[in-house]
Design an enzyme around this catalytic site. Structure first.
Site: not given
Ligand code: BG6
Length: 506
Positions: A180-181, A243
């Site tokens: 989960d990045h 997230h």
């Molecule tokens: C991804 C989603 O996991 O996270 C995207 O699939 C979203 O839809 C993105 O735009 C948001 O990540 P960050 O790091 O730009 O907040």
């Protein structure tokens, strides 16, 4: 660090191109990878090592931060890259993959340490796993074997459980790294440090002192080129189930006994398990869904979601979601956690706002009739990463008038303020066998259990309508009522884009 081979399935796709390769390049440049290692890109495309290297260098020049990119470093990094053209759905092709891996291991003169990265459509996860196992590529007799699974991890509770079952036939739980990045973001990890390395916050971090918590992750962009995926997912599956619930768990968890992976993850799981279940019939009380409609922003027409390429003209997919969650445990009894996320909102910002209770007795007047809203701690995840504590201070001059001022810290004020990208941290941790920032099986299961009745309720749009909101505004009015009925309101990190222009201040 041990030498290793990273095998990227789906290596010609967007994720590898925009995120994974730039992250590996930066790790290599900072000498956070062994001097020699190998990346084996795998995909259907007919590509030689040379073309793969050239394509990668082109990507690096676009997606690595300017301050970090150099042609020489990129060429140097690219000498470690190789490509294997194969049909990943074809079991027999894995024999060639195995031979290739053996020859790369020989050239590295190391054990067979393989990290498999599934950057493919989720449909392929099970197939690849079975075929790797069939060729004995998951067994750890010689060298370690690990697998990184990208999100989405399942489409619902049943498919997530099924995926876990399939993976477990080839890999032990400690070989599986579910990404989960958001957990890889520096500022998300800093929440743990803020809470558990300072003595001033933790004593107040509970229902006695905290009124409510907001978690916002907004995006200014629309669905872009991902219509096919997004229209089957929506904001709930795309952002909330993963997230936003991770952020909630980090804010709400009990102090772990150590900073060890399992200690932290044990506490996070307990939060997920304590989330008050929202029954299908209760969903309208707790959840608001929205979808962006056409609007004019600075003279430009922004299409409605339903007019975007690849989106069904009668789509019922939510591009916005707000919900109130309660954590039924000793610490958080009665404290609402409001979360919201959406596309085509006024700006891109992710932040957490902790609203502290006001003093029990007010003796000073507030400047300009402001209400005594209590202190706020704003944890800014992105952009302008930092922390802001809002406190009351005396307005200079006669009498005692109180104004709200901010004590703030911006990462940008650090001399070396390069903030590593989430994928840098996560890849580096996985290569070192540290799973702290990856999701464990029980966490994924608990989050899906929590969201499943809500997703089920969405199937009945009569009872759970989708409200329209003009692109560039902060979502449907109904989301304000979600807080207003409890006497609270959202913090607006910037005003509505359509009418007020863009700014996004901490
Ligand atoms: C991804 C989603 O996991 O996270 C995207 O699939 C979203 O839809 C993105 O735009 C948001 O990540 P960050 O790091 O730009 O907040």
């Amino acid at each position: 660090m041990e030498k290793f081979i990273l095998v990227i399935f789906g290596a010609s796709g967007d994720l590898a191109w925009r995120k994974l390769m730039p992250a590996l390049y930066t790790l290599h440049q900072q000498k956070l990878l062994p001097e020699t290692f190998k990346v084996l890109g795998v995909g259907r495309m007919a590509m030689t090592d040379e073309t793969f290297r050239a394509k990668t260098i082109d990507g690096l020049s676009q997606f690595v931060p300017k301050s970090k990119y150099s042609d020489e470093d990129a060429r140097n990094f690219a000498t470690n890259l190789h490509f294997q053209s194969m049909d990943t759905s074809e079991v027999n092709d894995y024999a060639e993959l195995k031979t290739r891996l053996e020859s790369l291991s020989d050239s590295l003169a190391c054990e067979a340490n393989y990290l498999f990265y599934y950057a493919t459509p989720p449909l392929m996860y099970t197939t690849i796993t079975h075929h790797l196992k069939a060729h004995n590529l998951t067994c750890q007799d010689s060298g370690w074997k690990r697998v990184i699974i990208e999100k989405p991890y399942g489409h619902d509770l049943a498919s997530a459980l099924e995926l876990t079952k399939e993976l477990s036939q080839a890999f032990a739980e400690d070989q599986i790294y579910r990404i989960d990045h958001y957990l890889g973001k520096e500022t998300v990890q800093n929440i743990l440090v803020t809470r558990f390395s300072n003595s001033i916050f933790e004593p107040l971090w509970n229902h006695n002192y905290i009124k409510y918590v907001e978690i916002t992750s907004s995006e200014a962009l629309g669905v872009g080129s991902r219509a096919g995926y997004y229209d089957t997912a929506g904001a709930m599956r795309d952002m909330v189930q993963n997230h936003l619930l991770q952020l909630l768990a980090i804010v709400a968890m009990e102090p772990p006994t150590t900073a060890d992976g399992n200690a932290i993850r044990d506490e996070m799981v307990k939060v997920f398990q304590s989330l008050r279940k929202i029954k299908e019939e209760e969903v309208p009380q707790y959840v608001v869904r929205g979808q962006y409609t056409e609007s004019q922003i600075h003279g430009e027409t922004i299409k409605a979601y339903r007019q975007e390429d690849g989106i069904a003209p009668n789509s019922k997919t939510e591009t916005y979601m707000a919900m109130a969650c309660y954590i039924d445990n000793w610490r958080w009894s009665g404290v609402p956690f409001y979360i919201r996320t959406g596309k085509r909102l006024p700006t891109q910002v992710t932040e957490i706002v902790i609203h502290f209770k006001s003093n029990p007795h007010r003796i000073f007047a507030q400047k300009d009739g402001l209400t005594d809203a209590g202190n706020q701690l704003i944890i800014r995840i992105q952009p302008d990463e930092g922390l802001l504590l809002k406190i009351g201070m005396k307005v200079p001059g006669a009498g005692f008038q109180v104004d709200k001022v901010g004590l703030d810290f911006h990462y940008s004020s650090l001399t070396d303020h390069y903030i590593p990208q989430a994928y840098e941290r996560l890849l580096c941790d996985c290569i070192q066998g540290d799973s702290t920032l990856f999701q464990r099986n029980d966490a994924v299961e608990a989050t899906w259990k929590f969201v499943q009745p809500i997703i089920d309720a969405f199937a009945n749009p009569r009872k759970n309508p989708i409200y329209g909101y003009a692109a560039g505004t902060w979502g449907p009015e109904r989301a304000n009522q979600l807080l207003a009925k409890d006497g609270f309101e959202w913090r607006y990190p910037c005003k509505n884009l359509a009418s007020d222009g863009v700014y996004c201040e901490l």
